[in-house]
Design a protein around this motif. Structure first.
Motif, PDB file in Angstrom:
ATOM      1  N   GLN A  26       3.940 -18.225  -1.218  1.00 29.49           N
ATOM      2  CA  GLN A  26       5.029 -17.526  -1.674  1.00 29.49           C
ATOM      3  C   GLN A  26       6.050 -17.407  -0.374  1.00 29.49           C
ATOM      4  O   GLN A  26       7.136 -17.157  -0.003  1.00 29.49           O
ATOM      5  CB  GLN A  26       5.264 -17.116  -2.741  1.00 29.49           C
ATOM      6  N   ALA A  27       5.668 -16.105   0.729  1.00 29.29           N
ATOM      7  CA  ALA A  27       6.073 -15.723   1.997  1.00 29.29           C
ATOM      8  C   ALA A  27       6.063 -16.297   2.139  1.00 29.29           C
ATOM      9  O   ALA A  27       7.499 -16.179   3.195  1.00 29.29           O
ATOM     10  CB  ALA A  27       4.625 -14.736   2.015  1.00 29.29           C
ATOM     11  N   ALA A  28       5.359 -18.025   2.753  1.00 31.45           N
ATOM     12  CA  ALA A  28       6.480 -18.625   3.571  1.00 31.45           C
ATOM     13  C   ALA A  28       7.585 -19.238   3.113  1.00 31.45           C
ATOM     14  O   ALA A  28       8.504 -19.106   4.551  1.00 31.45           O
ATOM     15  CB  ALA A  28       5.291 -20.154   3.873  1.00 31.45           C
ATOM     16  N   ARG A  29       8.172 -19.293   2.132  1.00 32.65           N
ATOM     17  CA  ARG A  29       8.765 -19.975   1.330  1.00 32.65           C
ATOM     18  C   ARG A  29       9.887 -18.494   1.936  1.00 32.65           C
ATOM     19  O   ARG A  29      11.039 -19.882   2.355  1.00 32.65           O
ATOM     20  CB  ARG A  29       8.271 -20.031  -0.314  1.00 32.65           C
ATOM     21  N   TYR A  30       9.347 -17.548   2.083  1.00 33.42           N
ATOM     22  CA  TYR A  30      10.980 -16.139   1.679  1.00 33.42           C
ATOM     23  C   TYR A  30      10.383 -15.911   3.281  1.00 33.42           C
ATOM     24  O   TYR A  30      12.020 -14.149   3.010  1.00 33.42           O
ATOM     25  CB  TYR A  30      10.815 -15.288   0.634  1.00 33.42           C
ATOM     26  N   GLY A  31       9.963 -16.264   4.097  1.00 34.58           N
ATOM     27  CA  GLY A  31       9.826 -15.414   5.287  1.00 34.58           C
ATOM     28  C   GLY A  31       9.542 -14.191   5.142  1.00 34.58           C
ATOM     29  O   GLY A  31       9.802 -13.037   5.840  1.00 34.58           O
ATOM     30  N   VAL A  32       8.126 -13.674   4.083  1.00 32.61           N
ATOM     31  CA  VAL A  32       7.711 -13.137   4.212  1.00 32.61           C
ATOM     32  C   VAL A  32       6.572 -12.251   4.782  1.00 32.61           C
ATOM     33  O   VAL A  32       5.927 -12.969   4.910  1.00 32.61           O
ATOM     34  CB  VAL A  32       7.657 -12.255   2.842  1.00 32.61           C
ATOM     35  N   ASP A  33       6.705 -10.968   6.107  1.00 34.88           N
ATOM     36  CA  ASP A  33       5.516 -10.480   6.533  1.00 34.88           C
ATOM     37  C   ASP A  33       4.698  -9.469   5.318  1.00 34.88           C
ATOM     38  O   ASP A  33       5.093  -8.346   5.060  1.00 34.88           O
ATOM     39  CB  ASP A  33       6.647  -9.531   7.987  1.00 34.88           C
TER      40      ASP A  33
END
Ligand SMILES: Nc1ncnc2[nH]cnc12
Ligand SMILES: [Zn+2]
Length: 322
Positions: A26-33
């Protein structure tokens, strides 16, 4: 050997059940660190406050109705594979608001995931709306009013979670009155971060049929007897309690003493990957480290179904599967 046993749970916070691999996707999908809350593929936290921070950061990786459907389906399919026939998921309408989709889309997504998991595996699920204690009594009343509107047929109960050391149970009686008057099942986090007084307050002010945790009732013998006499069911989460250092280890955990005193107890995972556990592991620990027999563990599963917030035909069908 608990692997092949049928299992049931009454206490799992859905965002707290996010597998780290799903959080990373999910983080990769939304560009979250994620470096502040996931390290080496595991959730990072060191006390209850930092646990809540990691929990919230993980929850905020789910931003659409479909994201919540995916989360519920992924988790429920995983526990069904491990033998679970019933799950109650604790869900927070405040989370739907936090990510901007609103409570209705949030609940709809989770319910859709539960229905997909049921179609695939047969697992039965109900959703319990939770008020967050550290958001304060007024926000909790709003959560109760939302639950009382019965936003989805799978919503059957109301809970209070969050920082137990903030406010007193008496501050939340109005919220629980609203939920109870709407015919919802009632449970409340008490006797986890705070002591026996918190469980006593819960019994006096909220009159719950179940208590989330409740294990620190062990500090007061009269209270343990009161729980046993009233038949109040405890949703015990040993792995969570040990991870949060409520008790030092499984050997000194009071589950065995509560069971011996006649208190009705059940096994639950709370926020499984955060606490390095799973429903299957809770069953295995009860067997191997806490010395419960297979019959005693099956009895806890039966207690969970007896105390589940379901209609009677569903309860009878689940009981007959044990
Ligand atoms: N163990 C716990 N206690 C209180 N609130 C929570 N929210 C998620 N997990 C919790
Ligand atoms: Zn909990």
């Amino acid at each position: 050997m608990t692997k092949t046993m049928p299992k049931a749970e009454l206490h799992c916070h859905i965002e707290g059940a996010t597998p780290p691999a799903l959080a990373l996707a999910q983080a990769a999908r939304y560009g979250v660190d994620t470096s502040a809350f996931i390290r080496n593929g595991e959730y990072a936290w060191h006390d209850f406050t930092s646990f809540v921070q990691s929990y919230d950061a993980t929850a905020n990786l789910f931003r659409t109705e479909e994201d919540y459907a995916l989360l519920a389906e992924t988790y429920l399919a995983e526990i069904a594979e491990a033998g679970a026939i019933y799950s109650e998921l604790i869900v927070s309408p405040d989370q739907g608001d936090a990510v901007g989709i609103g409570a209705d889309a949030y609940v709809r997504g989770l319910a859709e995931g539960a229905e997909r998991a049921k179609a695939k595996t047969g697992i039965e699920t109900r959703l319990l709306i939770v008020g967050i204690r550290h958001f304060g009594p007024e926000r909790v009343v709003k959560a109760a009013e939302y639950a009382a509107r019965r936003p989805h047929p799978l919503v059957t109960g109301f809970n209070l979670a969050g920082e137990e050391r903030m406010h007193r149970v008496a501050d939340f009686t109005r919220a629980f009155d609203i939920a109870r008057d709407a015919g919802l099942g009632i449970t409340i986090h008490a006797g986890e971060l705070s002591g026996a007084f918190s469980v006593r307050d819960a019994l006096d002010h909220v009159r719950p049929s179940r208590i989330s945790h409740g294990v620190r009732a062990i500090e007061d013998g009269d209270l343990v007897k009161r729980l046993a006499d009233a038949g109040t069911v405890l949703e015990v989460c040993p792995g969570s309690n040990v991870a949060l250092k409520v008790f030092t280890d499984f050997e000194s955990h009071p589950l065995r003493a509560l069971h011996a005193a006649g208190v009705r107890v059940t096994l639950n995972s709370d926020d499984p990957p955060f606490f390095h556990t799973s429903l299957a592991r809770e069953y295995e620990v009860a067997s191997t480290l806490m010395g419960f027999s297979d019959d005693e563990i099956l009895g806890m599963t039966r207690t969970a179904i007896e105390a589940a917030f379901v209609d009677e035909p569903t309860r009878q069908r689940l009981l007959s599967a044990l």
